[in-house]
Design a protein around this motif. Structure first.
Motif, PDB file in Angstrom:
ATOM      1  N   GLY A  30       0.791  -1.226   0.000  1.00 18.57           N
ATOM      2  CA  GLY A  30       0.000   0.000   0.000  1.00 18.57           C
ATOM      3  C   GLY A  30       0.820   1.271   0.000  1.00 18.57           C
ATOM      4  O   GLY A  30       1.982   1.301  -0.421  1.00 18.57           O
ATOM      5  N   ASN A  31       0.135   2.273   0.534  1.00 20.71           N
ATOM      6  CA  ASN A  31       0.556   3.667   0.451  1.00 20.71           C
ATOM      7  C   ASN A  31       1.819   3.965   1.271  1.00 20.71           C
ATOM      8  O   ASN A  31       1.803   3.851   2.492  1.00 20.71           O
ATOM      9  N   MET A  32       2.902   4.353   0.589  1.00 20.04           N
ATOM     10  CA  MET A  32       4.140   4.710   1.302  1.00 20.04           C
ATOM     11  C   MET A  32       4.247   6.231   1.299  1.00 20.04           C
ATOM     12  O   MET A  32       4.268   6.857   0.240  1.00 20.04           O
ATOM     13  N   LEU A  33       4.319   6.819   2.468  1.00 21.66           N
ATOM     14  CA  LEU A  33       4.446   8.263   2.521  1.00 21.66           C
ATOM     15  C   LEU A  33       5.276   8.672   3.726  1.00 21.66           C
ATOM     16  O   LEU A  33       5.547   7.860   4.611  1.00 21.66           O
ATOM     17  N   VAL A  34       5.695   9.935   3.711  1.00 24.81           N
ATOM     18  CA  VAL A  34       6.352  10.475   4.909  1.00 24.81           C
ATOM     19  C   VAL A  34       5.389  11.454   5.558  1.00 24.81           C
ATOM     20  O   VAL A  34       4.510  12.002   4.888  1.00 24.81           O
ATOM     21  N   GLU A  35       5.560  11.643   6.849  1.00 24.43           N
ATOM     22  CA  GLU A  35       4.682  12.538   7.585  1.00 24.43           C
ATOM     23  C   GLU A  35       5.495  13.715   8.104  1.00 24.43           C
ATOM     24  O   GLU A  35       6.622  13.541   8.579  1.00 24.43           O
ATOM     25  N   ASN A 102      11.746  -6.176  -2.497  1.00 27.00           N
ATOM     26  CA  ASN A 102      12.043  -6.662  -3.848  1.00 27.00           C
ATOM     27  C   ASN A 102      10.868  -6.544  -4.815  1.00 27.00           C
ATOM     28  O   ASN A 102      11.076  -6.588  -6.026  1.00 27.00           O
ATOM     29  N   CYS A 103       9.639  -6.452  -4.320  1.00 26.15           N
ATOM     30  CA  CYS A 103       8.497  -6.200  -5.214  1.00 26.15           C
ATOM     31  C   CYS A 103       8.136  -4.721  -5.234  1.00 26.15           C
ATOM     32  O   CYS A 103       7.109  -4.338  -5.809  1.00 26.15           O
ATOM     33  N   GLY A 104       8.933  -3.900  -4.591  1.00 24.74           N
ATOM     34  CA  GLY A 104       8.671  -2.458  -4.563  1.00 24.74           C
ATOM     35  C   GLY A 104       9.218  -1.773  -5.797  1.00 24.74           C
ATOM     36  O   GLY A 104       9.949  -2.365  -6.590  1.00 24.74           O
ATOM     37  N   ARG A 105       8.831  -0.530  -5.970  1.00 29.21           N
ATOM     38  CA  ARG A 105       9.336   0.259  -7.104  1.00 29.21           C
ATOM     39  C   ARG A 105       9.811   1.614  -6.598  1.00 29.21           C
ATOM     40  O   ARG A 105       9.222   2.184  -5.675  1.00 29.21           O
ATOM     41  N   VAL A 106      10.864   2.110  -7.261  1.00 29.28           N
ATOM     42  CA  VAL A 106      11.378   3.448  -6.975  1.00 29.28           C
ATOM     43  C   VAL A 106      11.318   4.214  -8.288  1.00 29.28           C
ATOM     44  O   VAL A 106      12.027   3.890  -9.233  1.00 29.28           O
ATOM     45  N   LEU A 107      10.433   5.200  -8.372  1.00 32.88           N
ATOM     46  CA  LEU A 107      10.176   5.880  -9.645  1.00 32.88           C
ATOM     47  C   LEU A 107      10.833   7.251  -9.695  1.00 32.88           C
ATOM     48  O   LEU A 107      10.698   8.038  -8.750  1.00 32.88           O
ATOM     49  N   SER A 108      11.502   7.541 -10.805  1.00 33.61           N
ATOM     50  CA  SER A 108      12.040   8.900 -10.959  1.00 33.61           C
ATOM     51  C   SER A 108      10.971   9.846 -11.512  1.00 33.61           C
ATOM     52  O   SER A 108      11.137  11.053 -11.477  1.00 33.61           O
ATOM     53  N   SER A 109       9.857   9.295 -11.988  1.00 28.77           N
ATOM     54  CA  SER A 109       8.811  10.126 -12.602  1.00 28.77           C
ATOM     55  C   SER A 109       7.847  10.743 -11.588  1.00 28.77           C
ATOM     56  O   SER A 109       7.074  11.635 -11.927  1.00 28.77           O
ATOM     57  N   HIS A 110       7.847  10.262 -10.367  1.00 27.57           N
ATOM     58  CA  HIS A 110       6.891  10.750  -9.365  1.00 27.57           C
ATOM     59  C   HIS A 110       7.605  11.014  -8.040  1.00 27.57           C
ATOM     60  O   HIS A 110       8.531  10.282  -7.677  1.00 27.57           O
ATOM     61  N   ALA A 111       7.122  12.028  -7.316  1.00 32.62           N
ATOM     62  CA  ALA A 111       7.681  12.327  -5.989  1.00 32.62           C
ATOM     63  C   ALA A 111       7.051  11.419  -4.934  1.00 32.62           C
ATOM     64  O   ALA A 111       5.935  10.922  -5.108  1.00 32.62           O
ATOM     65  N   THR A 112       7.757  11.207  -3.855  1.00 35.80           N
ATOM     66  CA  THR A 112       7.237  10.398  -2.735  1.00 35.80           C
ATOM     67  C   THR A 112       6.062  11.121  -2.060  1.00 35.80           C
ATOM     68  O   THR A 112       6.074  12.355  -1.926  1.00 35.80           O
ATOM     69  N   GLY A 113       5.069  10.363  -1.646  1.00 29.17           N
ATOM     70  CA  GLY A 113       3.891  10.927  -0.987  1.00 29.17           C
ATOM     71  C   GLY A 113       4.217  11.575   0.356  1.00 29.17           C
ATOM     72  O   GLY A 113       5.141  11.156   1.057  1.00 29.17           O
ATOM     73  N   VAL A 114       3.433  12.603   0.697  1.00 35.19           N
ATOM     74  CA  VAL A 114       3.640  13.328   1.957  1.00 35.19           C
ATOM     75  C   VAL A 114       2.288  13.551   2.639  1.00 35.19           C
ATOM     76  O   VAL A 114       1.293  13.820   1.969  1.00 35.19           O
ATOM     77  N   ALA A 115       2.258  13.429   3.957  1.00 35.54           N
ATOM     78  CA  ALA A 115       1.085  13.844   4.735  1.00 35.54           C
ATOM     79  C   ALA A 115       1.519  14.945   5.691  1.00 35.54           C
ATOM     80  O   ALA A 115       2.535  14.789   6.385  1.00 35.54           O
TER      81      ALA A 115
END
Ligand code: ATP
Ligand code: MG
Length: 336
Positions: A30-35, A102-115
């Motif tokens: 699910g949703n990975m974000l920083v707070e 290992n099933c995760g993705r690191v995308l250069s096209s999108h910024a990491t989510g923030v709350a």
């Protein structure tokens, strides 16, 4: 996990990476974000003020990181972060605590989510989320690979990830399809009625609730999802369908509904510093305890301890304890 992180700051996710040989016992997604949160009470988010953070966050990332910190089980997480410092904040925490990506993705096209979070003196909280259009919104069913689930013993899914986007919902449903026979599916509704109507929430959750072995609602969620008068009636209905239900009750601990029995398991007394996300740590502790063969009451007491420790530190994952810290805390509480 390091396979995904090696390389420089480009998109170093490798879609062809094999997950054969990754033996994960506990999986979530699910949703990975920083707070980032206000330092002072009563400073709304519509004006300048001081923040503290970023802290790694997201309901299922907190869950899986806490299972890993408690130890004893190989933990894997399926999600997406941006190729930026905030993504690194999350992945560094996973790496420190031993969560496989290992099933995760690191995308250069999108910024990491923030709350962004503000706290108020009446106990309420307000959030501004930047996640649907961030990297985390790119979670897709293609990331959910059968080999990753071949030895899975426990999968944890939450309602907010069913609601996050269509591809996130499909990823959750695919993970459920891939669960080996005998593995446990736990479901934490964790859904915000501000975002969707109650009818929409019920429709989203129904297929997962029907498959779940364990349901871990917070206050009001069982009543909302079943349409019954109160949480007790809602939880008892699910229990009568053969599920074990553990109702989280903040400082009061929890109620376990198993078969026709409903038992109150009182909470531990602590000084609450930050109540956000105790529920995710609690769910993690239920998983650890049950996989180790504890009965439901023992598991609920262990989870109450982990939930109580979670509220003693500022930041969503910062209070996630190690096993030794839980043992020491319970021993001290028993002695006092
Ligand atoms: P969140 O949505 O913020 O993650 P939640 O509403 O799902 O949380 P809570 O009931 O707030 O879940 O907390 C989960 C568990 O953590 C409780 O059942 C209890 O065991 C423990 N806990 C939470 N708050 C406290 C507290 N102030 N003191 C002691 N234990 C607590
Ligand atoms: Mg709470």
């Amino acid at each position: 996990m390091t396979g995904c992180l090696s390389g420089n700051d480009a998109a170093y996710w490798c879609p062809e990476m094999s997950v054969e040989g990754c033996i994960m016992q506990v999986i979530s997604l699910g949703n990975m974000l920083v707070e980032v949160m206000r330092v002072d009470l009563d400073v709304a988010l519509d004006r300048p003020g001081t923040f503290i953070g970023p802290f790694p966050s997201g309901d299922t990332p907190i869950y899986i990181d806490t299972v890993a910190r408690l130890g004893g089980h190989a933990c894997g997480f399926i999600g997406v972060v941006g190729a930026d410092d905030l993504g690194s904040c999350l992945l560094t925490r996973f790496e420190r605590d031993g969560v496989d990506f290992n099933c995760g993705r690191v995308l250069s096209s999108h910024a990491t989510g923030v709350a962004f979070v503000a706290y108020f003196s009446d106990g309420s909280r307000r959030f501004v989320f930047h996640s649907r259009h961030a990297a985390s919104g790119q979670l897709s069913p293609e990331q959910v690979k059968p080999a990753y689930f071949s030895d899975c013993r426990w999968l944890h899914v939450t309602g907010c990830n069913l609601a996050a986007s269509e591809s996130s919902r499909l990823a959750c449903l695919r993970a459920i399809e891939l669960l080996p026979p005998g593995a446990v599916l736990s479901f934490d509704p964790n859904i915000r009625p501000e975002i969707l109507s109650i009818a929409e929430i019920r429709d989203l959750c129904a297929p997962v609730i029907s498959r779940a072995n364990v349901i871990l609602p917070s206050l009001n969620e069982a009543a909302m999802l079943t349409g019954l008068l109160d949480d007790g009636a809602g939880c008892s209905t699910w229990a009568a369908q053969g599920k074990t239900v553990v109702l989280k009750r903040g400082p009061f601990g929890c109620h376990v509904f198993d078969g026709s029995q409903a038992v109150d398991v009182p909470g531990f007394r602590v000084k609450e510093v930050d109540p956000t996300r105790a529920g995710d740590s609690f769910c993690a502790a239920i998983t650890t305890a049950r996989l180790e063969g504890l009965d439901w009451l023992q598991a609920a007491r262990f989870a109450n301890a982990v939930g109580a420790l979670a509220v003693t530190a500022k930041g969503p994952m910062e209070g996630a304890p190690t096993r030794d810290e839980v043992v020491t805390f319970v021993a001290r509480s028993n002695a006092s």
